[in-house]
Design a protein around this motif. Structure first.
Motif, short mmCIF file in Angstrom:
data_model
loop_
_atom_site.label_atom_id
_atom_site.label_comp_id
_atom_site.label_asym_id
_atom_site.label_seq_id
_atom_site.Cartn_x
_atom_site.Cartn_y
_atom_site.Cartn_z
N LEU A 190 7.34 26.93 -21.16
CA LEU A 190 7.95 25.62 -20.96
C LEU A 190 9.07 25.39 -21.97
O LEU A 190 10.16 24.94 -21.62
CB LEU A 190 6.89 24.52 -21.06
CG LEU A 190 7.38 23.08 -20.90
CD1 LEU A 190 7.96 22.86 -19.51
CD2 LEU A 190 6.25 22.10 -21.16
N TYR A 191 8.81 25.71 -23.22
CA TYR A 191 9.82 25.56 -24.27
C TYR A 191 11.05 26.38 -23.94
O TYR A 191 12.18 25.92 -24.07
CB TYR A 191 9.24 25.98 -25.63
CG TYR A 191 10.27 26.06 -26.73
CD1 TYR A 191 10.75 24.90 -27.34
CD2 TYR A 191 10.78 27.29 -27.14
CE1 TYR A 191 11.70 24.97 -28.33
CE2 TYR A 191 11.73 27.36 -28.14
CZ TYR A 191 12.19 26.21 -28.73
OH TYR A 191 13.13 26.28 -29.72
N LYS A 192 10.83 27.62 -23.51
CA LYS A 192 11.93 28.52 -23.17
C LYS A 192 12.75 27.96 -22.02
O LYS A 192 13.97 28.01 -22.01
CB LYS A 192 11.37 29.89 -22.82
CG LYS A 192 12.36 31.00 -22.84
CD LYS A 192 11.63 32.33 -22.64
CE LYS A 192 12.58 33.49 -22.75
NZ LYS A 192 11.92 34.76 -22.57
N THR A 193 12.06 27.39 -21.03
CA THR A 193 12.75 26.79 -19.87
C THR A 193 13.59 25.60 -20.30
O THR A 193 14.76 25.48 -19.92
CB THR A 193 11.71 26.36 -18.80
OG1 THR A 193 10.94 27.50 -18.42
CG2 THR A 193 12.39 25.77 -17.59
N ILE A 194 12.99 24.73 -21.11
CA ILE A 194 13.72 23.54 -21.59
C ILE A 194 14.91 23.96 -22.45
O ILE A 194 16.00 23.42 -22.32
CB ILE A 194 12.77 22.60 -22.38
CG1 ILE A 194 11.75 21.98 -21.41
CG2 ILE A 194 13.56 21.53 -23.12
CD1 ILE A 194 10.62 21.25 -22.11
N ARG A 195 14.67 24.95 -23.31
CA ARG A 195 15.74 25.41 -24.21
C ARG A 195 16.90 26.03 -23.43
O ARG A 195 18.05 25.85 -23.80
CB ARG A 195 15.16 26.40 -25.21
CG ARG A 195 16.13 26.75 -26.29
CD ARG A 195 15.46 27.50 -27.39
NE ARG A 195 16.49 27.90 -28.33
CZ ARG A 195 16.36 28.82 -29.23
NH1 ARG A 195 15.22 29.45 -29.34
NH2 ARG A 195 17.34 29.13 -30.03
N SER A 196 16.60 26.75 -22.36
CA SER A 196 17.66 27.40 -21.59
C SER A 196 18.51 26.38 -20.82
O SER A 196 19.66 26.67 -20.48
CB SER A 196 17.07 28.44 -20.64
OG SER A 196 16.30 27.82 -19.63
N ARG A 197 17.96 25.21 -20.55
CA ARG A 197 18.71 24.17 -19.86
C ARG A 197 19.73 23.50 -20.77
O ARG A 197 20.71 22.96 -20.31
CB ARG A 197 17.76 23.10 -19.31
CG ARG A 197 16.95 23.58 -18.16
CD ARG A 197 16.08 22.47 -17.64
NE ARG A 197 15.12 22.98 -16.68
CZ ARG A 197 14.03 22.37 -16.31
NH1 ARG A 197 13.74 21.19 -16.81
NH2 ARG A 197 13.21 22.92 -15.43
N ASN A 198 19.46 23.52 -22.07
CA ASN A 198 20.37 22.85 -23.03
C ASN A 198 21.47 23.73 -23.47
O ASN A 198 21.72 24.73 -23.63
CB ASN A 198 19.59 22.36 -24.25
CG ASN A 198 18.61 21.26 -23.85
OD1 ASN A 198 18.82 20.58 -22.87
ND2 ASN A 198 17.55 21.14 -24.61
#
Length: 178
Positions: free
Chosen positions: A170-178
């Motif tokens: 989840l963190y990786k997904t959120i981070r890749s969106r930013n």
């Protein structure tokens, strides 16, 4: 009375050791990610991150690991009978794994100080969670003092590992969106 003081010191140094282990791997992640930065950023980041890692590793983490061992053995001298109990044998097994983890972190540290890292930041994030699993196993075994709780504990550890993996994803997904 002396037993309580020795036990308290064992717990205090265990806490500082885990704090060091948790943070050193975070520094490994930052060191690894700094390798992908432009040269002008690397020249600033590498010396600072190397210094932070050096101080944490040699001033906090290593001394805490050694003092945890010394006070842990000292605690056992007050309760030698515990060594024969299955919960203590299981706990000591996880402690051996924790020292193996510490030594592997030392190898990663030494390579990173040379500017070498075979691990990705994602792999290091997963590696960081291994100490969390060991912490749970050790604390639950010593508090519950029985192996039947360990069966539930292992199920809990598997569940915790799954949650940690999901959290990382989840963190990786959120981070890749930013």
């Amino acid at each position: 009375m002396a037993f309580e003081y020795v036990k308290a010191l064992h717990i205090i140094f265990m806490v500082t050791w885990f704090a060091g282990l948790f943070y050193i791997v975070r520094l490994f992640i930052y060191q690894r990610e700094s390798m992908d930065k432009p040269e002008h950023e690397r020249r600033i980041l590498k010396p600072q991150l190397d210094l932070m890692a050096y101080r944490l590793w040699y001033i906090i983490t290593w001394p805490s690991a050694v003092l945890t061992l010394i006070f842990g053995i000292w605690v056992l001298t007050y309760r030698w009978g515990y060594i024969e109990l299955p919960f203590m044998q299981a706990k000591l097994f996880f402690v051996v794994l924790l020292y193996a983890y510490h030594l592997k972190c030392h190898a990663i540290y030494a390579k990173l100080q040379q500017g070498i890292c075979a691990w990705s930041s994602g792999q290091l994030r997963l590696w960081n969670e291994a100490s969390t699993l060991l912490l749970f196993a050790i604390v639950f075994l010593i508090v519950a003092k029985n192996l039947m709780s360990m069966v539930w504990g292992i199920a809990g550890l598997i569940g915790l590992a799954a949650l940690l993996m999901l959290g990382i994803k989840l963190y990786k997904t959120i981070r890749s969106r930013n």
